[in-house]
Scaffold this motif. Sequence first.
Motif, mmCIF file in Angstrom:
data_model
loop_
_atom_site.group_PDB
_atom_site.id
_atom_site.type_symbol
_atom_site.label_atom_id
_atom_site.label_comp_id
_atom_site.label_asym_id
_atom_site.label_seq_id
_atom_site.Cartn_x
_atom_site.Cartn_y
_atom_site.Cartn_z
ATOM 1 N N SER A 257 27.113 16.390 46.633
ATOM 2 C CA SER A 257 27.630 17.124 45.476
ATOM 3 C C SER A 257 28.643 16.250 44.740
ATOM 4 C CB SER A 257 28.303 18.426 45.909
ATOM 5 O OG SER A 257 27.384 19.303 46.521
ATOM 6 N N LEU A 258 28.600 16.307 43.427
ATOM 7 C CA LEU A 258 29.514 15.519 42.601
ATOM 8 C C LEU A 258 30.166 16.396 41.541
ATOM 9 C CD1 LEU A 258 27.298 12.370 41.779
ATOM 10 C CD2 LEU A 258 29.029 12.564 43.578
ATOM 11 N N THR A 259 31.336 15.979 41.100
ATOM 12 C CA THR A 259 31.909 16.492 39.861
ATOM 13 C C THR A 259 31.993 15.320 38.889
ATOM 14 O OG1 THR A 259 34.192 16.087 40.579
ATOM 15 C CG2 THR A 259 33.259 18.251 41.044
ATOM 16 N N GLY A 260 31.793 15.605 37.630
ATOM 17 C CA GLY A 260 31.805 14.531 36.645
ATOM 18 C C GLY A 260 32.408 14.974 35.336
ATOM 19 N N ARG A 261 32.854 14.004 34.592
ATOM 20 C CA ARG A 261 33.387 14.255 33.252
ATOM 21 C C ARG A 261 32.506 13.497 32.267
ATOM 22 N NH1 ARG A 261 38.912 15.779 31.923
ATOM 23 N NH2 ARG A 261 39.312 15.531 34.150
ATOM 24 N N VAL A 262 31.834 14.226 31.379
ATOM 25 C CA VAL A 262 30.935 13.611 30.408
ATOM 26 C C VAL A 262 31.315 14.047 28.998
ATOM 27 C CG1 VAL A 262 29.007 13.382 32.017
ATOM 28 C CG2 VAL A 262 29.231 15.462 30.662
ATOM 29 N N GLN A 263 31.163 13.130 28.061
ATOM 30 C CA GLN A 263 31.339 13.442 26.654
ATOM 31 C C GLN A 263 29.977 13.419 25.992
ATOM 32 O OE1 GLN A 263 33.562 10.634 24.254
ATOM 33 N NE2 GLN A 263 34.222 12.222 22.821
ATOM 34 N N LEU A 264 29.651 14.481 25.261
ATOM 35 C CA LEU A 264 28.327 14.645 24.666
ATOM 36 C C LEU A 264 28.441 14.564 23.143
ATOM 37 C CD1 LEU A 264 27.113 17.583 26.922
ATOM 38 C CD2 LEU A 264 26.728 15.137 27.244
ATOM 39 N N ILE A 265 27.722 13.614 22.556
ATOM 40 C CA ILE A 265 27.838 13.312 21.135
ATOM 41 C C ILE A 265 26.455 13.334 20.498
ATOM 42 C CG2 ILE A 265 28.583 11.602 19.425
ATOM 43 C CD1 ILE A 265 30.486 10.501 21.594
ATOM 44 N N VAL A 266 26.298 14.067 19.416
ATOM 45 C CA VAL A 266 25.042 14.101 18.677
ATOM 46 C C VAL A 266 24.986 12.900 17.745
ATOM 47 C CG1 VAL A 266 23.637 15.384 17.017
ATOM 48 C CG2 VAL A 266 24.940 16.616 18.777
ATOM 49 N N ARG A 267 23.905 12.131 17.836
ATOM 50 C CA ARG A 267 23.708 10.959 17.000
ATOM 51 C C ARG A 267 22.525 11.198 16.070
ATOM 52 N NH1 ARG A 267 26.187 6.332 18.947
ATOM 53 N NH2 ARG A 267 25.596 5.534 16.890
ATOM 54 N N LYS A 268 22.816 11.375 14.795
ATOM 55 C CA LYS A 268 21.773 11.530 13.791
ATOM 56 C C LYS A 268 21.460 10.208 13.093
ATOM 57 C CE LYS A 268 22.634 16.433 12.942
ATOM 58 N NZ LYS A 268 21.294 16.884 13.402
ATOM 59 N N ASP A 269 22.189 9.173 13.462
ATOM 60 C CA ASP A 269 22.037 7.880 12.803
ATOM 61 C C ASP A 269 21.123 6.940 13.571
ATOM 62 O OD1 ASP A 269 23.885 7.893 14.860
ATOM 63 O OD2 ASP A 269 25.226 6.430 13.949
ATOM 64 N N ILE A 270 20.627 7.352 14.743
ATOM 65 C CA ILE A 270 19.672 6.543 15.493
ATOM 66 C C ILE A 270 18.545 7.443 15.978
ATOM 67 C CG2 ILE A 270 21.306 4.767 16.208
ATOM 68 C CD1 ILE A 270 21.593 6.146 18.868
ATOM 69 N N HIS A 271 17.428 6.824 16.302
ATOM 70 C CA HIS A 271 16.255 7.572 16.757
ATOM 71 C C HIS A 271 15.590 6.798 17.889
ATOM 72 C CE1 HIS A 271 16.753 10.163 13.271
ATOM 73 N NE2 HIS A 271 16.886 9.066 12.557
ATOM 74 N N LEU A 272 15.195 7.513 18.924
ATOM 75 C CA LEU A 272 14.551 6.913 20.084
ATOM 76 C C LEU A 272 13.359 7.761 20.508
ATOM 77 C CD1 LEU A 272 17.643 6.127 22.376
ATOM 78 C CD2 LEU A 272 16.293 4.462 21.094
ATOM 79 N N ALA A 273 12.400 7.126 21.150
ATOM 80 C CA ALA A 273 11.294 7.849 21.773
ATOM 81 C C ALA A 273 11.463 7.925 23.282
ATOM 82 C CB ALA A 273 9.961 7.190 21.429
ATOM 83 N N TRP A 274 12.273 7.030 23.855
ATOM 84 C CA TRP A 274 12.524 7.003 25.291
ATOM 85 C C TRP A 274 14.015 6.858 25.553
ATOM 86 C CZ3 TRP A 274 8.920 7.751 29.053
ATOM 87 C CH2 TRP A 274 7.566 7.724 28.650
ATOM 88 N N PRO A 275 14.486 7.318 26.705
ATOM 89 C CA PRO A 275 15.901 7.125 27.031
ATOM 90 C C PRO A 275 16.269 5.642 27.084
ATOM 91 C CG PRO A 275 14.876 8.704 28.521
ATOM 92 C CD PRO A 275 13.758 8.071 27.747
ATOM 93 N N ARG A 276 17.508 5.383 26.801
ATOM 94 C CA ARG A 276 18.042 4.031 26.828
ATOM 95 C C ARG A 276 19.483 4.135 27.323
ATOM 96 N NH1 ARG A 276 16.217 -0.756 23.637
ATOM 97 N NH2 ARG A 276 14.444 0.602 23.350
ATOM 98 N N ALA A 277 20.034 3.056 27.836
ATOM 99 C CA ALA A 277 21.389 3.116 28.375
ATOM 100 C C ALA A 277 22.144 1.835 28.080
ATOM 101 C CB ALA A 277 21.362 3.389 29.875
ATOM 102 N N GLU A 278 23.450 1.927 28.280
ATOM 103 C CA GLU A 278 24.326 0.774 28.085
ATOM 104 C C GLU A 278 25.400 0.784 29.157
ATOM 105 O OE1 GLU A 278 27.482 -1.053 24.814
ATOM 106 O OE2 GLU A 278 26.220 0.658 24.283
#
Length: 351
Positions: A257-278
């Motif tokens: 079990s984990l607890t996490g802190r995530v920030q969720l941001i809507v991006r209308k300036d980019i478009h993807l067909a598959w997930p990507r990460a950095e």
Amino acid sequence: MATCSTRNTAYVLGMFASVRPLFAILLLGAASPLAAQHFHHLAATPRTVAYGYYSAAATPVLRIASGDTVLVETLITNRPDRLEAAGVAPADVQQSLRDIVAQVTDKGPGGHILTGPIFIEGADSGDVLEVRILKIDLALPYGYNGCSGFLPVNCDSTHRTRIIPLDRARMTAQFAPDIVIPLHPFFGSMGVAPPRDSGRVSSNPPGIHAGNMDNKELVAGTTLFIPVHTAGALFEIGDGHAAQGDGEVDQTAIETSLTGRVQLIVRKDIHLAWPRAETPTHFIAMGMDKDLTKATQIAVQNAIDFIAAYRGWSKMEAYRLVSVACDVRVTELVDGNVGVHVMIPKSIVGK
């Protein structure tokens, strides 16, 4: 449950045809200014989880604005009786897990307890959800490994589940008297609702909605970008892992079990067909499919297209760079759809 992935394989190869080099800059996180941000706490309870599925028809358990941060609780993918049978003391089984397993009747077709879905205001089909993974903490002093997966013939059917103590102060697990495993916790499953016509998708296979990627690179300090397929995105998170090797070959990591802190941001300036990460050091291109060759083709093509756009190069030169400087890795082999990802060093392509 691979419909969503295989159906989109055909168009992924050309998805960046009209992309300009600016795309890569936008992917680094240069989003439009956000409104005042708010903080939310989302506990895992019978009313705040999706048990075993992603769906565009799911009812949101939390609504937030783009840019808000959520402290989210997630639960181990197991049942109290099985944990106790494997050696966990009853007092060490979380009450929240007992409540959810006992009270949630709408389960499946997968087996993961996912916290959510979270509705992000303004998100809609064609957008991208940027998930900044700010912090991850272990919630338990133990995890488990269950033996099945890619080569189940190696498993003893009478001892499939092994409890592994976790040292949260040292961030290690004592696997054997002379083997200490460093812990690098991450969420095995982070995803959004699939396209509405996909129906209810099992939490087991990853796909264009992300989901059960089991990508060990997605630790605190990294960012995941997921294509959005429905209003609000409907983000879900869970399947906590304390440590895992690429491939996750016996079906599980050190599950916990984990607890996490995530920030969720809507991006209308980019478009993807598959997930990507950095990550701080790499860009990560991904591909998933029932067939390992197809998953690899998707991931490699995504890497080629990203580099070509980022550098303003021809795809042939980008392809050469992938071959000589990038690492193609098997993410996991055990979830129906297999996963492949390509590690693209920032030191090579430029930050």
